[in-house]
Design an enzyme around this catalytic site. Structure first.
Site, PDB file in Angstrom:
ATOM      1  CG  ASP A   1      -6.134  -2.947  -6.335  1.00 21.89           C
ATOM      2  OD1 ASP A   1      -5.209  -2.745  -5.522  1.00 21.89           O
ATOM      3  OD2 ASP A   1      -6.276  -4.030  -6.941  1.00 21.89           O
TER       4      ASP A   1
ATOM      5  CG  ASP B   1      -4.087  -0.768 -16.234  1.00 24.92           C
ATOM      6  OD1 ASP B   1      -3.215  -1.022 -15.389  1.00 24.92           O
ATOM      7  OD2 ASP B   1      -3.845  -0.212 -17.321  1.00 24.92           O
TER       8      ASP B   1
ATOM      9  CG  ASP C   1      -0.030   0.743  -1.443  1.00 21.88           C
ATOM     10  OD1 ASP C   1       0.998   0.070  -1.251  1.00 21.88           O
ATOM     11  OD2 ASP C   1      -1.050   0.656  -0.733  1.00 21.88           O
TER      12      ASP C   1
END
Length: 377
Positions: A175, A206, A224
Site C-alpha cells: 500500500d 507504490d 484492492d
C-alpha cells in the site's frame, strides 16, 4: 342579483384561491423544514472539491427525528445531482496524507467506515460482501494458490480473507499510504490477526514500482485499490500498459489477476467498469466480470478477474473447494451466489460486449470526484 354564470365564476375563483393558499403553506412548511437543517449548528470538514461534508444538526433536527438528541451526518457526492448521506456516531480520524484525503467514521447504520478522497471504501457492517467477492473467486478457481500480491488493501481486510485459505504460504500487501495502514491497524480490530500473521509481508510503497522490481512471481495478484479519481494515486494501476508490461509478467503459470472495478449498476457501469473489463481483455485470454450489491456503496459493485487459463470449475467442485480450503464460514459467497454474480443483466452484458475504450494514462476514465494531486494543481 348574481347570475348563474357569475356564481359559477365566483366558485371557481374561490377554489383556485384555496388551492393556491394550501400550496403556499405546504411550500413554506417544506422550506422551513430545509431551513432548520441548513441553519442548525454545523461542523463542516471540507478539503476541496469532492470530499464529503460532515454536518452536525442540533435541537432543530428533533422535529424531524425525535429519537435523536444530537445527530451528525456524513454526505458523499456520488454525482453532480446525487448525494448519499447517513448518520454518524463520531468522527474517528480525518486527515490528508501525501497521497489521499482520509476519513474514518463511526456510523449508526454501517459501523466504522473508511473514506478516501471523498469515496466510501469499506464499511464494517457489509465489507464482507466486497472482500469475499474480491478474494475468494480467484483463489478458488486457481488449482493450488500459495502466493498472493495485494496492490493496495491497506485496511487489511483483503489479507484477512486470503489468509483463510489453507494453501496460502505468503501474502505481500503493498500500500502506498502509511497513514491509511496505521489508523486501520489501530481502529479496525477485526483485522488484527491478519496484520500479525507471519505469512503477511507489509510493504509501504507504490505497487507499480514494487511489482516492477520484484524478481519473484505470484499465483494471484489482487487489485484492492481506491477508485480511479482524477488526481488520485491509483488510476495508473488500471491501464493496459501496466497490466501488460508489469503485472502479467509477475504471474506464475495458471496465475490469476483480479481487481475491483468500480460501480457496476444500471446507471453507473459505464463510468469505469466496462473500460476496465475491456482493457483486461486486451492483455489476457480469459476475462470474467461479476457484480454484487453492496448496501453501503448505494450501488451494485463490479469485479473483474483474468487469466490465460480458462475458468472451468463445476458448481459442486467450487463448493467442495470452499469446504476443503477455507478456514471458517464465509458470510456471503458460495458456488450458487458466485454463478449468480457472474450472470449479468442484459444492459450490463451488452455494454461489456460493445465497449471499445482501453484504459491508458492519456485516456483514462474517472468516477466523480478528485484526488489530492488534482486539487493541488
Amino acid at each position: 342579483m348574481i347570475s348563474h354564470h357569475e356564481a359559477l365564476l365566483g366558485l371557481i375563483l374561490s377554489l383556485i384561491l384555496t388551492l393556491y393558499i394550501s400550496f403556499s403553506l405546504s411550500h413554506l412548511s417544506l422550506s422551513a423544514c430545509f431551513l432548520t437543517l441548513d441553519m442548525g449548528e454545523a461542523v463542516e470538514i471540507m478539503f476541496g472539491n469532492g470530499f464529503p461534508e460532515i454536518h452536525k444538526d442540533t435541537s432543530s433536527i428533533q422535529t424531524l427525528h425525535s429519537n435523536q438528541q444530537d445527530c451528525h451526518w456524513y454526505e458523499e457526492t456520488i454525482d453532480d445531482d446525487l448525494k448519499w448521506s447517513f448518520a454518524l456516531n463520531s468522527v474517528l480520524h480525518t486527515g490528508t496524507s501525501e497521497y489521499q484525503e482520509i476519513a474514518l467514521l463511526d456510523t449508526k447504520r454501517f459501523g466504522k467506515v473508511l473514506v478516501i478522497d471523498g469515496k466510501m471504501q469499506s464499511a464494517e457492517r457489509d465489507e464482507f460482501i466486497y472482500h469475499e467477492c474480491l478474494i475468494h473467486p480467484a483463489l478458488l478457481f486457481h488449482p493450488n494458490p500459495k502466493t498472493v500480491f495485494i496492490m493496495g488493501g491497506g485496511e487489511g481486510s483483503a489479507a484477512r480473507e486470503i489468509l483463510k485459505h489453507k494453501t496460502i504460504e505468503k501474502v505481500v500487501m503493498c500500500d502506498i499510504d502509511q497513514e491509511v495502514v496505521d489508523f486501520c491497524r489501530r481502529f479496525l480490530t477485526v483485522n488484527s490477526e491478519a496484520f500479525c500473521s507471519k505469512k503477511l509481508e507489509l510493504v509501504i510503497k507504490d505497487a507499480k514500482a514494487e511489482l516492477e522490481k520484484r524478481e519473484e512471481k505470484f499465483d494471484i495478484i489482487v487489485g484492492d485499490l481506491a477508485d480511479p479519481v482524477e488526481g488520485g494515486p491509483c488510476y495508473q494501476l488500471y491501464t493496459k500498459s501496466f497490466y501488460q508490461n508489469i503485472l502479467k509478467p509477475k504471474l506464475n503459470p495458471n496465475g490469476i489477476f483480479v481487481t475491483q472495478a468500480g460501480p457496476a449498476g444500471i446507471f453507473t457501469h459505464k463510468e469505469v467498469f466496462t473500460s476496465i473489463y475491456n482493457t483486461m481483455k486486451q492483455v489476457f485470454k480469459y476475462v470474467k466480470a461479476y457484480t454484487a450489491h453492496v448496501p453501503s456503496f448505494a450501488d451494485t459493485w463490479g469485479w473483474v478477474m483474468a487469466s490465460d487459463q480458462e475458468f472451468e470449475v463445476e458448481v459442486n467442485e467450487l463448493d467442495r473447494r470452499i469446504e476443503e480450503r477455507v478456514k471458517g464460514e464465509l458470510m456471503y459467497l458460495n458456488a450458487p451466489s458466485f454463478l449468480s454474480a457472474a450472470t449479468l443483466n442484459k444492459t450490463i452484458s451488452l455494454a461489456l460486449e460493445k465497449e471499445t475504450e482501453v484504459y491508458s494514462e492519456e485516456n483514462a476514465r474517472f468516477i466523480h470526484g478528485h484526488g489530492v494531486a488534482y486539487r493541488h494543481t
